[in-house]
Design a protein around this motif. Structure first.
Motif, PDB file in Angstrom:
ATOM      1  N   LEU B  45     -15.941  -7.372 -12.691  1.00 53.39           N
ATOM      2  CA  LEU B  45     -14.530  -7.340 -13.043  1.00 53.39           C
ATOM      3  C   LEU B  45     -13.824  -6.198 -12.332  1.00 53.39           C
ATOM      4  CD1 LEU B  45     -14.982  -8.130 -16.829  1.00 53.39           C
ATOM      5  CD2 LEU B  45     -14.563  -9.664 -14.916  1.00 53.39           C
ATOM      6  N   ARG B  46     -14.481  -5.091 -12.229  1.00 53.32           N
ATOM      7  CA  ARG B  46     -13.846  -3.965 -11.561  1.00 53.32           C
ATOM      8  C   ARG B  46     -13.666  -4.260 -10.071  1.00 53.32           C
ATOM      9  NH1 ARG B  46     -15.892   0.331 -10.475  1.00 53.32           N
ATOM     10  NH2 ARG B  46     -16.409  -1.014  -8.729  1.00 53.32           N
ATOM     11  N   ARG B  47     -14.687  -4.867  -9.515  1.00 54.12           N
ATOM     12  CA  ARG B  47     -14.585  -5.241  -8.116  1.00 54.12           C
ATOM     13  C   ARG B  47     -13.390  -6.160  -7.890  1.00 54.12           C
ATOM     14  NH1 ARG B  47     -18.810  -5.598  -5.225  1.00 54.12           N
ATOM     15  NH2 ARG B  47     -20.050  -6.110  -7.041  1.00 54.12           N
ATOM     16  N   ALA B  48     -13.231  -7.076  -8.799  1.00 55.71           N
ATOM     17  CA  ALA B  48     -12.146  -8.033  -8.649  1.00 55.71           C
ATOM     18  C   ALA B  48     -10.801  -7.337  -8.710  1.00 55.71           C
ATOM     19  CB  ALA B  48     -12.231  -9.081  -9.748  1.00 55.71           C
ATOM     20  N   GLU B  49     -10.715  -6.337  -9.552  1.00 55.93           N
ATOM     21  CA  GLU B  49      -9.447  -5.632  -9.630  1.00 55.93           C
ATOM     22  C   GLU B  49      -9.137  -4.962  -8.302  1.00 55.93           C
ATOM     23  OE1 GLU B  49      -9.380  -3.150 -13.249  1.00 55.93           O
ATOM     24  OE2 GLU B  49      -9.150  -5.137 -14.115  1.00 55.93           O
ATOM     25  N   ARG B  50     -10.148  -4.395  -7.741  1.00 57.33           N
ATOM     26  CA  ARG B  50      -9.937  -3.751  -6.470  1.00 57.33           C
ATOM     27  C   ARG B  50      -9.530  -4.781  -5.424  1.00 57.33           C
ATOM     28  NH1 ARG B  50     -13.134  -2.062  -1.388  1.00 57.33           N
ATOM     29  NH2 ARG B  50     -11.905  -0.274  -0.796  1.00 57.33           N
ATOM     30  N   THR B  51     -10.210  -5.888  -5.455  1.00 57.10           N
ATOM     31  CA  THR B  51      -9.923  -6.950  -4.506  1.00 57.10           C
ATOM     32  C   THR B  51      -8.472  -7.397  -4.607  1.00 57.10           C
ATOM     33  OG1 THR B  51     -12.155  -7.780  -4.410  1.00 57.10           O
ATOM     34  CG2 THR B  51     -10.392  -9.352  -4.007  1.00 57.10           C
ATOM     35  N   ARG B  52      -8.021  -7.508  -5.822  1.00 58.85           N
ATOM     36  CA  ARG B  52      -6.644  -7.921  -6.013  1.00 58.85           C
ATOM     37  C   ARG B  52      -5.676  -6.937  -5.377  1.00 58.85           C
ATOM     38  NH1 ARG B  52      -3.951  -5.879 -10.155  1.00 58.85           N
ATOM     39  NH2 ARG B  52      -5.664  -5.844 -11.625  1.00 58.85           N
ATOM     40  N   ALA B  53      -5.970  -5.641  -5.559  1.00 61.29           N
ATOM     41  CA  ALA B  53      -5.061  -4.626  -5.061  1.00 61.29           C
ATOM     42  C   ALA B  53      -4.997  -4.653  -3.538  1.00 61.29           C
ATOM     43  CB  ALA B  53      -5.501  -3.253  -5.553  1.00 61.29           C
ATOM     44  N   SER B  54      -6.140  -4.710  -2.896  1.00 63.30           N
ATOM     45  CA  SER B  54      -6.068  -4.888  -1.454  1.00 63.30           C
ATOM     46  C   SER B  54      -5.819  -6.361  -1.193  1.00 63.30           C
ATOM     47  CB  SER B  54      -7.373  -4.407  -0.813  1.00 63.30           C
ATOM     48  OG  SER B  54      -8.476  -4.982  -1.472  1.00 63.30           O
ATOM     49  N   GLY B  55      -6.002  -6.785  -0.009  1.00 67.46           N
ATOM     50  CA  GLY B  55      -5.601  -8.168   0.250  1.00 67.46           C
ATOM     51  C   GLY B  55      -6.751  -9.119   0.510  1.00 67.46           C
ATOM     52  N   ALA B  56      -7.938  -8.740   0.103  1.00 65.09           N
ATOM     53  CA  ALA B  56      -9.126  -9.456   0.558  1.00 65.09           C
ATOM     54  C   ALA B  56      -9.123 -10.968   0.333  1.00 65.09           C
ATOM     55  CB  ALA B  56     -10.357  -8.828  -0.039  1.00 65.09           C
ATOM     56  N   PRO B  57      -9.920 -11.480  -0.579  1.00 63.27           N
ATOM     57  CA  PRO B  57     -10.112 -12.917  -0.674  1.00 63.27           C
ATOM     58  C   PRO B  57      -8.827 -13.737  -0.690  1.00 63.27           C
ATOM     59  CG  PRO B  57     -11.727 -11.879  -1.997  1.00 63.27           C
ATOM     60  CD  PRO B  57     -10.871 -10.781  -1.432  1.00 63.27           C
ATOM     61  N   GLY B  58      -8.354 -14.027  -1.829  1.00 61.56           N
ATOM     62  CA  GLY B  58      -7.302 -15.035  -1.874  1.00 61.56           C
ATOM     63  C   GLY B  58      -5.930 -14.483  -2.177  1.00 61.56           C
ATOM     64  N   THR B 144     -11.950 -21.251  -2.207  1.00 62.52           N
ATOM     65  CA  THR B 144     -13.253 -21.904  -2.192  1.00 62.52           C
ATOM     66  C   THR B 144     -14.004 -21.570  -0.912  1.00 62.52           C
ATOM     67  OG1 THR B 144     -12.415 -23.669  -3.585  1.00 62.52           O
ATOM     68  CG2 THR B 144     -14.414 -24.115  -2.336  1.00 62.52           C
ATOM     69  N   ALA B 145     -13.256 -21.485   0.168  1.00 61.61           N
ATOM     70  CA  ALA B 145     -13.901 -21.163   1.435  1.00 61.61           C
ATOM     71  C   ALA B 145     -14.523 -19.774   1.395  1.00 61.61           C
ATOM     72  CB  ALA B 145     -12.872 -21.255   2.570  1.00 61.61           C
ATOM     73  N   VAL B 146     -13.830 -18.863   0.740  1.00 60.36           N
ATOM     74  CA  VAL B 146     -14.382 -17.516   0.603  1.00 60.36           C
ATOM     75  C   VAL B 146     -15.713 -17.578  -0.139  1.00 60.36           C
ATOM     76  CG1 VAL B 146     -14.109 -15.292  -0.550  1.00 60.36           C
ATOM     77  CG2 VAL B 146     -12.187 -16.301   0.704  1.00 60.36           C
ATOM     78  N   TYR B 147     -15.741 -18.348  -1.198  1.00 59.84           N
ATOM     79  CA  TYR B 147     -16.982 -18.418  -1.960  1.00 59.84           C
ATOM     80  C   TYR B 147     -18.057 -19.170  -1.195  1.00 59.84           C
ATOM     81  CZ  TYR B 147     -14.888 -16.056  -5.849  1.00 59.84           C
ATOM     82  OH  TYR B 147     -14.296 -15.096  -6.622  1.00 59.84           O
ATOM     83  N   ALA B 148     -17.652 -20.087  -0.381  1.00 56.34           N
ATOM     84  CA  ALA B 148     -18.642 -20.749   0.461  1.00 56.34           C
ATOM     85  C   ALA B 148     -19.318 -19.724   1.356  1.00 56.34           C
ATOM     86  CB  ALA B 148     -17.965 -21.828   1.303  1.00 56.34           C
TER      87      ALA B 148
END
Lengths: 183, 183
Positions: B45-58, B144-148
DNA sequence: TCAGATACCTGTATCTGACAGATAACTACC
DNA sequence: GGTAGTTATCTGTCAGATACAGGTATCTGA
């Protein structure tokens, strides 16, 4: 509890055309599974955000208890021993400034101690206090109890599977992040 | 290193029940597994928060694309059809005011349409637009492509397991939340 | 010694969400 | 009908977590 009963009739995104060969059908299935994982994760993450904001599972703070960031930071210290702010940021996958603030908050709460590194006047060594480790243990026990409740209906095997798959997922997400950052 | 070696992860009795007097050891093990799940989820969950803040996955937004909140809201509409704000909040597990703002943002972006319910002047019916559904599909494909990519090394069976376990986890977290809210 | 790198801290902005209060509309009951 | 209470939504305000940019102190190497 059928396997990923994707009751999800999204209006588009269906791979067009009647599938003919088995491999195509298999690919479609694989795609669906990925989509399901993606969606479930998104839901999980959003739920967690909400949980954090309200006081549900293991949250409290302001009275000496830990929020998730503090918890993970303290956990890292508990696992790896005293670390520099930079090392913490690296291990946590966070910006250094964020860690600085989290450490400041934990220090204020008496959970960690900060000291200048005698061998490098720039660096700060962050070290958990006894109170911090106690709080960590208590917090962890509380969180674990919540999951014992949530997963009350799960078999031991399923729990073990979940733990392993989550670990792998975290590792692979980490690897993905590094893959994206480096090149 | 596939987890699902023996493909029977049904809630059958623990395999290798040979352990007789090891009930204490088993409890310790069960606790460890819960602790592992708890920790991995916190990290996820923490990783996801960080991901959201930057522009990574989706993530992207501000240019008509969707952030996670908008994505889930639109997904709910795509799945259940037009809904009132209250119904959306209920399904998403969010506060009504939050949904109000998310809907406003989506309307601004042209992804949803709002209309007063003719049968109840207080209520607002939120409905996805064609553009919104298109965006949803595109967004979902990208995620989905990211998760692939992330799960590139996973077997089909492990992916399916992850999807199922996450689904169950979400359901059980939901049930837990309701259990806590209601009484 | 001096330039550059490094470690940390502070200021500021963004995103997401909650809670509390305001407004408008419906529903019951007399 | 009128009045009270309920419901649906919106708006104002606040908090938490994080990033990025810029500043200061310190170290390192030529």
């Amino acid at each position: 509890m059928s396997v990923a009963s994707g009751n999800d009739r999204s209006p588009a995104a269906s791979p067009g055309g009647a599938t003919s060969s088995a491999s195509e059908r298999e690919e479609a299935t694989a795609h669906d599974v990925l989509g399901a994982i993606e969606l479930e994760l998104a839901q999980l993450l959003r739920r967690a955000e909400r949980t954090r904001a309200s006081g549900a599972p293991g949250t409290s703070r302001r009275d000496g208890t830990l929020d998730r960031s503090g918890y993970l930071l303290l956990h890292t210290l508990g696992t790896h021993g005293p670390l520099h702010v930079t090392a913490l940021a690296e291990r946590l996958g966070l910006d250094g400034s964020t860690v600085t603030r989290q450490v400041a908050a934990l220090e204020h709460a008496g959970h960690v101690r900060r000291a200048r590194d005698p061998r490098d006047g720039r660096a700060v060594v962050v070290e958990p206090t006894t109170a911090g480790l106690d709080e960590l243990a208590a917090h962890r026990a509380a969180r674990t109890a919540v999951y014992a409740d949530v997963l009350g209906g799960w078999s031991r095997l399923d729990r073990a599977l979940l733990a392993e798959l989550l670990t792998r997922l975290n590792d692979d997400l980490d690897a993905y992040r590094h893959r994206r950052d480096a090149p």
